[in-house]
Scaffold this motif. Sequence first.
Motif, PDB file in Angstrom:
ATOM      1  N   LYS A   1      26.167  43.113  40.711  1.00 15.35           N
ATOM      2  CA  LYS A   1      26.152  42.919  42.162  1.00 15.35           C
ATOM      3  C   LYS A   1      24.811  42.325  42.608  1.00 15.35           C
ATOM      4  CE  LYS A   1      27.644  43.415  46.390  1.00 15.35           C
ATOM      5  NZ  LYS A   1      28.781  42.613  46.864  1.00 15.35           N
ATOM      6  N   ASP A   2      23.719  42.912  42.096  1.00 16.20           N
ATOM      7  CA  ASP A   2      22.368  42.452  42.439  1.00 16.20           C
ATOM      8  C   ASP A   2      22.177  40.972  42.091  1.00 16.20           C
ATOM      9  OD1 ASP A   2      19.458  42.797  43.022  1.00 16.20           O
ATOM     10  OD2 ASP A   2      19.296  42.411  40.863  1.00 16.20           O
ATOM     11  N   ALA A   3      22.794  40.568  40.970  1.00 18.16           N
ATOM     12  CA  ALA A   3      22.624  39.186  40.506  1.00 18.16           C
ATOM     13  C   ALA A   3      23.608  38.227  41.166  1.00 18.16           C
ATOM     14  CB  ALA A   3      22.782  39.145  38.976  1.00 18.16           C
ATOM     15  N   GLY A   4      24.418  38.732  42.077  1.00 20.95           N
ATOM     16  CA  GLY A   4      25.331  37.855  42.812  1.00 20.95           C
ATOM     17  C   GLY A   4      26.613  37.539  42.058  1.00 20.95           C
ATOM     18  N   ILE A   5      26.964  38.395  41.088  1.00 15.87           N
ATOM     19  CA  ILE A   5      28.229  38.221  40.360  1.00 15.87           C
ATOM     20  C   ILE A   5      29.271  39.106  41.044  1.00 15.87           C
ATOM     21  CG2 ILE A   5      29.376  38.398  38.111  1.00 15.87           C
ATOM     22  CD1 ILE A   5      26.941  36.411  38.239  1.00 15.87           C
ATOM     23  N   PRO A   6      30.296  38.510  41.646  1.00 17.32           N
ATOM     24  CA  PRO A   6      31.192  39.312  42.493  1.00 17.32           C
ATOM     25  C   PRO A   6      32.348  40.004  41.781  1.00 17.32           C
ATOM     26  CG  PRO A   6      31.680  36.969  42.750  1.00 17.32           C
ATOM     27  CD  PRO A   6      30.524  37.063  41.796  1.00 17.32           C
ATOM     28  N   TRP A   7      32.671  39.588  40.564  1.00 17.92           N
ATOM     29  CA  TRP A   7      33.871  40.089  39.888  1.00 17.92           C
ATOM     30  C   TRP A   7      33.529  40.672  38.524  1.00 17.92           C
ATOM     31  CZ3 TRP A   7      38.956  40.149  41.579  1.00 17.92           C
ATOM     32  CH2 TRP A   7      39.244  39.414  42.728  1.00 17.92           C
ATOM     33  N   VAL A   8      34.404  41.570  38.056  1.00 19.03           N
ATOM     34  CA  VAL A   8      34.323  42.029  36.667  1.00 19.03           C
ATOM     35  C   VAL A   8      35.744  42.284  36.152  1.00 19.03           C
ATOM     36  CG1 VAL A   8      33.972  44.472  37.320  1.00 19.03           C
ATOM     37  CG2 VAL A   8      33.247  43.665  35.060  1.00 19.03           C
ATOM     38  N   ILE A   9      35.981  41.917  34.891  1.00 24.11           N
ATOM     39  CA  ILE A   9      37.228  42.267  34.202  1.00 24.11           C
ATOM     40  C   ILE A   9      37.037  43.646  33.581  1.00 24.11           C
ATOM     41  CG2 ILE A   9      38.771  41.702  32.273  1.00 24.11           C
ATOM     42  CD1 ILE A   9      37.863  38.743  32.562  1.00 24.11           C
ATOM     43  N   ILE A  10      37.961  44.545  33.843  1.00 20.24           N
ATOM     44  CA  ILE A  10      37.882  45.888  33.252  1.00 20.24           C
ATOM     45  C   ILE A  10      39.176  46.179  32.488  1.00 20.24           C
ATOM     46  CG2 ILE A  10      37.704  48.375  33.736  1.00 20.24           C
ATOM     47  CD1 ILE A  10      35.132  47.163  34.540  1.00 20.24           C
ATOM     48  N   GLY A  11      39.014  46.801  31.312  1.00 17.74           N
ATOM     49  CA  GLY A  11      40.183  47.292  30.580  1.00 17.74           C
ATOM     50  C   GLY A  11      40.933  46.244  29.791  1.00 17.74           C
ATOM     51  N   HIS A  12      40.265  45.130  29.483  1.00 16.94           N
ATOM     52  CA  HIS A  12      40.937  44.131  28.657  1.00 16.94           C
ATOM     53  C   HIS A  12      41.404  44.773  27.346  1.00 16.94           C
ATOM     54  CE1 HIS A  12      41.727  40.628  26.204  1.00 16.94           C
ATOM     55  NE2 HIS A  12      41.915  39.986  27.343  1.00 16.94           N
ATOM     56  N   SER A  13      42.516  44.319  26.815  1.00 20.26           N
ATOM     57  CA  SER A  13      43.070  44.963  25.609  1.00 20.26           C
ATOM     58  C   SER A  13      42.099  44.902  24.439  1.00 20.26           C
ATOM     59  CB  SER A  13      44.411  44.345  25.229  1.00 20.26           C
ATOM     60  OG  SER A  13      44.213  43.144  24.532  1.00 20.26           O
ATOM     61  N   GLU A  14      41.255  43.843  24.408  1.00 19.15           N
ATOM     62  CA  GLU A  14      40.272  43.782  23.321  1.00 19.15           C
ATOM     63  C   GLU A  14      39.224  44.885  23.472  1.00 19.15           C
ATOM     64  OE1 GLU A  14      39.507  39.630  23.913  1.00 19.15           O
ATOM     65  OE2 GLU A  14      41.578  39.275  23.325  1.00 19.15           O
ATOM     66  N   ARG A  15      38.865  45.215  24.699  1.00 20.09           N
ATOM     67  CA  ARG A  15      37.963  46.352  24.940  1.00 20.09           C
ATOM     68  C   ARG A  15      38.654  47.663  24.540  1.00 20.09           C
ATOM     69  NH1 ARG A  15      32.953  45.417  25.154  1.00 20.09           N
ATOM     70  NH2 ARG A  15      32.996  47.680  25.387  1.00 20.09           N
TER      71      ARG A  15
END
Length: 260
Positions: free
Chosen positions: A82-96
Amino acid sequence: PRQFFVGGNFKMNGSLESISKIVTTLNEGNITAPTEVVIAPPSLYLLSVKDKIRKEIAVSAQNSYIIASGAFTGEISPHQLKDAGIPWVIIGHSERRTLFGDTDKLVAQKTKTALDAGLSVILCIGETLEERESNKTIAVVEKQLAAVKAEISDWKNVVIAYEPVWAIGTGKVATSAQAQEVHHALRGWLSKEIGQDVAQSTRIIYGGSVSAKNSKELGEHLSHVFQLVRMIAAQPDVDGFLVGGASLKPEFIEIINAGS
Ligand code: 13P
């Protein structure tokens, strides 16, 4: 009316040079559809991509942790994103989930922490081939969502990505009927468990071997896979795609435009 959404998950691919080329291709590409587009390069490249990419395209991390800061070597803080201005995140990808031990509970906690940090989340769920063949598909994806429901109450900044594990990186795209069946069930689950408003407004996107090939090579004819992809896009409960391999190629533009 839900805005069509296309995400590009670069996974652990690319280099300074190749990612810079992808950015140039996307910046010069003719986006003709009113699609929300988010690309997820590896974390090392997030800031440089964010600075160079056209304003119509947002950037996303591929993972974030459950704590804001501290002694967690190698992890990515959602608050720092958030601090770095990145608005999105992928969570729970099957590879994770399969390679890095992200359980339903951890995925749910990561989703909560990311939302609390002010990020939007692409929440990935999906069944394995074995689960599909034993008719557990709906039970599996509902259980994955139920774990998230236990942690969050506001779904406004969540996009759900249905990615059947058997379709990821295999070239085996789901049929439009298979995708629609699961997306419809997921919307039904949202309606029953969360509320009618959330069910109507939440984007549910499909991922797994989505590709366009190069229709230019084929003249006026769309490739066979892209015909399937367009049929998936036309389903009432399908609101977009999460694209892996093809997001690294110029054909990604055609997929972005597939929703119109
Ligand atoms: P592929 O499009 O390469 O099958 O990957 C899908 C995916 O996992 C996107 O997150």
